[in-house]
Motif scaffolding. Structure first.
Motif, PDB file in Angstrom:
ATOM      1  N   ILE A  14      49.285  63.493  77.946  1.00 11.59           N
ATOM      2  CA  ILE A  14      47.997  64.190  78.112  1.00 11.59           C
ATOM      3  C   ILE A  14      46.891  63.410  77.420  1.00 11.59           C
ATOM      4  N   VAL A  15      47.222  62.972  76.213  1.00 14.51           N
ATOM      5  CA  VAL A  15      46.205  62.213  75.468  1.00 14.51           C
ATOM      6  C   VAL A  15      45.819  60.951  76.236  1.00 14.51           C
ATOM      7  N   LEU A  16      46.798  60.240  76.722  1.00 13.28           N
ATOM      8  CA  LEU A  16      46.513  58.987  77.449  1.00 13.28           C
ATOM      9  C   LEU A  16      45.703  59.256  78.708  1.00 13.28           C
ATOM     10  N   ASP A  17      46.067  60.372  79.427  1.00 10.89           N
ATOM     11  CA  ASP A  17      45.317  60.672  80.652  1.00 10.89           C
ATOM     12  C   ASP A  17      43.894  61.096  80.346  1.00 10.89           C
ATOM     13  N   SER A  18      43.706  61.584  79.137  1.00  7.54           N
ATOM     14  CA  SER A  18      42.354  61.999  78.762  1.00  7.54           C
ATOM     15  C   SER A  18      41.472  60.813  78.396  1.00  7.54           C
ATOM     16  N   ARG A 203      34.270  74.408  70.797  1.00  7.94           N
ATOM     17  CA  ARG A 203      33.502  75.609  71.090  1.00  7.94           C
ATOM     18  C   ARG A 203      33.243  75.766  72.571  1.00  7.94           C
ATOM     19  N   THR A 204      32.882  74.679  73.235  1.00  9.67           N
ATOM     20  CA  THR A 204      32.486  74.779  74.647  1.00  9.67           C
ATOM     21  C   THR A 204      33.612  74.455  75.595  1.00  9.67           C
ATOM     22  N   GLY A 205      34.578  73.663  75.130  1.00  8.54           N
ATOM     23  CA  GLY A 205      35.653  73.228  76.013  1.00  8.54           C
ATOM     24  C   GLY A 205      35.236  72.150  76.978  1.00  8.54           C
ATOM     25  N   ARG A 206      34.052  71.544  76.743  1.00  2.00           N
ATOM     26  CA  ARG A 206      33.549  70.487  77.643  1.00  2.00           C
ATOM     27  C   ARG A 206      33.450  69.145  76.899  1.00  2.00           C
ATOM     28  N   SER A 207      33.601  68.085  77.696  1.00  2.00           N
ATOM     29  CA  SER A 207      33.420  66.734  77.117  1.00  2.00           C
ATOM     30  C   SER A 207      31.951  66.505  76.837  1.00  2.00           C
ATOM     31  N   LEU A 208      31.715  65.645  75.911  1.00  2.00           N
ATOM     32  CA  LEU A 208      30.319  65.299  75.611  1.00  2.00           C
ATOM     33  C   LEU A 208      30.233  63.849  75.139  1.00  2.00           C
ATOM     34  N   ILE A 209      29.055  63.347  75.275  1.00  2.00           N
ATOM     35  CA  ILE A 209      28.764  61.970  74.800  1.00  2.00           C
ATOM     36  C   ILE A 209      27.582  62.072  73.859  1.00  2.00           C
ATOM     37  N   THR A 210      27.725  61.521  72.720  1.00  2.00           N
ATOM     38  CA  THR A 210      26.657  61.563  71.736  1.00  2.00           C
ATOM     39  C   THR A 210      26.671  60.273  70.921  1.00  2.00           C
ATOM     40  N   GLU A 211      25.728  60.174  70.034  1.00  2.00           N
ATOM     41  CA  GLU A 211      25.634  58.999  69.158  1.00  2.00           C
ATOM     42  C   GLU A 211      25.567  59.480  67.723  1.00  2.00           C
ATOM     43  N   ALA A 224      33.665  62.389  73.369  1.00  2.00           N
ATOM     44  CA  ALA A 224      34.579  63.425  72.852  1.00  2.00           C
ATOM     45  C   ALA A 224      35.007  64.339  74.008  1.00  2.00           C
ATOM     46  N   PHE A 225      36.249  64.704  74.049  1.00  2.00           N
ATOM     47  CA  PHE A 225      36.765  65.524  75.156  1.00  2.00           C
ATOM     48  C   PHE A 225      37.933  66.365  74.640  1.00  2.00           C
ATOM     49  N   PRO A 226      38.175  67.542  75.290  1.00  2.00           N
ATOM     50  CA  PRO A 226      39.246  68.431  74.839  1.00  2.00           C
ATOM     51  C   PRO A 226      40.616  67.951  75.308  1.00  2.00           C
ATOM     52  N   VAL A 227      41.627  68.307  74.525  1.00  2.00           N
ATOM     53  CA  VAL A 227      43.018  68.051  74.895  1.00  2.00           C
ATOM     54  C   VAL A 227      43.685  69.427  75.046  1.00  2.00           C
ATOM     55  N   SER A 231      49.207  75.393  79.178  1.00  2.00           N
ATOM     56  CA  SER A 231      48.553  76.636  79.578  1.00  2.00           C
ATOM     57  C   SER A 231      47.059  76.479  79.768  1.00  2.00           C
ATOM     58  N   GLY A 232      46.568  75.329  79.425  1.00  2.00           N
ATOM     59  CA  GLY A 232      45.137  75.097  79.541  1.00  2.00           C
ATOM     60  C   GLY A 232      44.377  75.367  78.288  1.00  2.00           C
TER      61      GLY A 232
END
Length: 771
Positions: A14-18, A203-211, A224-227, A231-232
């Motif tokens: 899962i980590v690798l696919d993420s 908190r959001t369950g969504r990926s994000l890009i920041t600096e 950054a992205f959720p793993v 069950s999801g």
């Protein structure tokens, strides 16, 4: 235990696919075991199809060879490996990538395979190239570096990290105890960052890009992205940190460079303009305002206003060439001012491209060349005048390099003088047509001119220099030379004037003057000889008349002497016995009378020869008489020069119409020449006369056994003043006068080599009644 392992493998998958970067792993024989989704997407190959293949099955030959060689190195030296290369993605596009490989061991500790990640740095490379092309102040905007990959749980503890991307500063004891991410990456902070991107993902369950800025690493771009579990549910959060410190610094430097570039553009003395693909101005510097009188606010974002109507096609052609990759540099053209007047400019243009390489506009740099054009035109006219003078100069002219004397240019007269083409002359020096000694003299005379200032250097000259043309013909020239400059480069200008004919005329004139003086002497000598003949004639007449009287008186004296001898016996007379004296005295008187008569004949012939004859050449002349008269005059010369003189006169020759005196003069001249040509006294001269009935001509032929006349001289012996006997007093007039006399008598004078050696002169005169 197996369940835990399966869970770990699933978690790892899962980590690798993420991960947004392609990841793969191989066994110890180089066979692919599996890969992540990013790998499948990047190369367009499902992992099930990848499993069991090798690099040669997946990549092109060059890439496969590189990957294989790098794998072998890693097997030989287990650990980590990083290298850059170019590979094709599933679309066939070449991408710049950084490959991160590492060996992993099995449970026994032996290395069993390789795990690798492929980082696409194409955009970074593109940014680097664009930035490097924008200004020379930067060598490189971004450096590709290994990035950080880490996974944290909900407690913000680091579950996994490769500790790359500049995070090597984290101590090993901290890494080993599953630290909080903020304690590991920001020692002493003690709490999550504010804001925290990982907490936001949870908190959001969504990926994000920041600096974010890390004081130990610098600026970082964070993906950054959720793993999630099966069950999801979000169980972990992963983060991929890319060091963008170089990009941040480059952006700052680029802003500074843009400010600097803007200042340079506005300070430039050259007019600089930029326009987009619709030919609307986007840049107009101060020099452009001054050159064309349009202000920035009048032209920016508006159609390019300075193109004359007759130059539109030129602009379209320039744009087409720029799109084809060509760059226009220093094109001389014209552009329009605000008032409609035209200005001559030197134009350089270049295409402007965006980060993706697409054309976004064009740059023009222009300099006002009006004054230069005027100067060039004036220089061109000056050079044309020089070229015209140079080519039309009747003297051979050369332009040389001082010192080496290499011929830079030659005019038509130089080609004509030397016999060499202009191309042949340009490959050589004047040594081509000057002998070694003459060229050395040339170098001594003109070599020093190379160090003189053209404005102060005095012309040098050589009054006489021998030149040999291509065919070996020798000429005499007068050489002049001086240094001049053209476009700041010194040259030596030399002229060669052919004075061969001038010297020849001068020599001939000197010879003519000497021969005329000699002719005057001969004329004076003739006059003197005539006077001497007259003075000799008077006493000779006394001798002749006295001799005649003594001969008459001897008859009586002889009778008296005989009577005296009978009466008185023998006696002597003048030391001779009387009988012998009586026999000798009459002979002596007869010889005296004969000698006196010969003197009288010679004097008369000499007076006749020297006398100016005014009568026309219409008398009937017996050529034999003329020959005999000539022989009487030349008797002493004949005895002096030869012991073999034959005069064979045909008594049956007809008379000719002409002048006895002049024909006699011809015979004398021809005979004297024949006598003087004899090398030895035993050589002879043969004179004969005969009648050529076939041509009805009387021929006087004088043949000698002398040295002969060379063929090249035979053609010139009839020329006035031409002589080979100048050192012996020859005037060169004898044969010329003979030729004139013979022509006056409607005859011919011919010269041919004799078969017995020597020369034969033949005078042919028309027989009386044949004309």
């Amino acid at each position: 235990m197996k369940a835990d392992m399966a869970c770990g493998d699933r978690l790892l998958g899962i980590v690798l696919d993420s991960l947004p970067i392609p990841v793969f792993y191989k066994d110890g024989q180089g066979r692919y075991l599996s890969c992540n989704s990013a790998f499948e997407d990047f190369f367009g190959m499902p992992r099930r199809q990848l499993a069991g293949t090798v690099v040669a099955d997946v990549f092109d030959r060059d890439s496969a060879r590189l990957f294989h060689e790098m794998d072998l190195r890693l097997y030989r030296n287990p650990g980590r490996q990083v290298y850059e290369c170019r590979i094709a993605d599933f679309r066939g596009h070449q991408r710049d990538v950084v490959v991160h490989n590492a060996t992993f061991p099995h449970s026994g500790g032996n290395e069993t395979g390789i795990v690798g990640a492929i980082l696409d740095v194409t955009e970074l490379k593109t940014a680097e190239k664009s930035l490097a092309g924008a200004t020379s102040l930067f060598h490189r905007l971004f450096d590709a570096i290994p990035d950080l990959l880490s996974v944290v749980d909900r407690d913000m503890r680091i579950v996994y990290s490769n500790w790359h991307g500049g995070h090597e500063y984290v101590a090993e004891q901290i890494r080993s105890r599953t630290p909080f991410c903020y304690d590991a990456y920001y020692p002493g902070q003690g709490e999550p960052c504010d804001p925290c991107h990982l907490l936001e993902v949870f908190r959001t369950g969504r990926s994000l890009i920041t600096e974010k800025h890390n004081p130990h690493v610098g600026y970082q771009e964070i993906h950054a992205f959720p793993v999630r579990d099966e069950s999801g549910a979000i169980v972990m959060a992963a983060e991929y940190l890319r060091d963008i410190t170089a990009r941040k610094e480059a952006e700052h430097a680029l802003r500074q460079a843009n400010h600097m570039l803007e200042a340079i553009i506005n300070a430039s003395p050259l007019a600089i303009a930029a326009f987009d693909t619709d030919v609307r101005l986007t840049l107009w510097n101060d020099a452009a305002e001054a050159m064309f009188d349009w202000k920035k606010e009048e032209v920016l974002s508006k159609p390019y206003p300075i193109i004359p109507e007759d130059r539109m096609e030129e602009v379209r052609n320039n744009i087409r060439l720029m799109h084809e990759g060509e760059v226009c540099r220093s094109l001389e053209t014209r552009r329009k001012r605000k008032d409609g007047s035209l200005v001559d400019v030197s134009l350089s243009t270049a295409v402007m491209c965006g980060p993706d390489g697409a054309v976004i506009g064009y740059m023009s740099i222009m300099s006002d060349i009006s004054e230069r054009k005027q100067a060039v035109q004036a220089l061109k006219e000056s050079e044309e005048r020089f070229r015209r003078i140079f080519e039309e100069d009747e003297d051979a002219a050369l332009v040389l390099t001082p010192g080496t004397f290499s011929i830079v240019d030659a005019n038509v007269a130089a080609v004509r003088l030397s016999g060499y083409s202009r191309r042949e002359l340009r490959k050589n020096t004047p040594a081509l047509f000057l002998g070694a000694e003459e060229f050395a003299r040339f170098g001594e005379t003109f070599g020093a001119l190379g160090g003189e200032s053209p404005s102060h250097g005095r012309p040098r000259r050589i009054d006489r220099m021998d030149v040999v043309d291509r065919n070996g013909k020798q000429m005499v020239t007068a050489v002049r030379g001086r240094v001049f400059t053209s476009q700041g480069i010194p040259y030596l200008y030399c002229t060669f004037r052919d004075i061969t004919e001038q010297l020849s005329i001068r020599e001939e004139r000197r010879g003519f003057e000497e021969k005329l003086m000699q002719a005057n002497k001969m004329a004076a000598l003739g006059t003197l000889a005539s006077g001497i003949a007259h003075e000799i004639n008077n006493p000779n007449n006394y001798i002749l008349s006295s001799t005649q009287f003594l001969l008459e008186a001897w008859k009586d004296i002889e009778w008296i002497l005989l009577e005296y001898g009978r009466d008185n016996g023998d006696y002597t007379l003048g030391g001779l016995p009387d009988a012998e004296a009586i026999a000798v005295i009459p002979q002596l008187l007869a010889s005296l009378q004969e000698g006196s008569g010969r003197i009288r004949n010679i004097v008369e012939n000499l007076k006749s020869f020297a006398r100016q004859e005014d009568r026309p050449c219409d008398a009937m002349v017996d050529v034999n008489v003329a020959v005999r008269a000539a022989m009487n005059l030349l008797g002493n010369q004949i005895h002096k020069h030869t012991d073999s003189f034959v005069c064979d006169l045909d008594e049956g020759v007809p008379s000719v119409q002409g002048s006895m005196q002049q024909i006699e003069q011809v015979v004398i001249n021809l005979t004297m020449n024949a006598l003087q040509s004899l090398p030895y006294k035993k050589c002879g001269v043969f004179i004969r006369t005969f009648h050529d009935r076939e041509t009805r001509q009387v021929v006087i032929q004088v043949r000698d056994q002398g040295r002969g006349i060379p063929p090249e001289l035979r053609k010139r012996i009839m020329e006035p003043f031409f002589t080979t006997k100048q050192e012996r007093g020859g005037t060169g007039l004898g044969l010329s006068i003979c030729c004139s006399i013979v022509k006056k008598h409607r005859g011919t004078l011919d010269c041919q080599p004799s078969a017995e050696g020597g020369t034969v002169f033949s005078v042919r005169l028309p027989a009386s009644g044949a004309v």
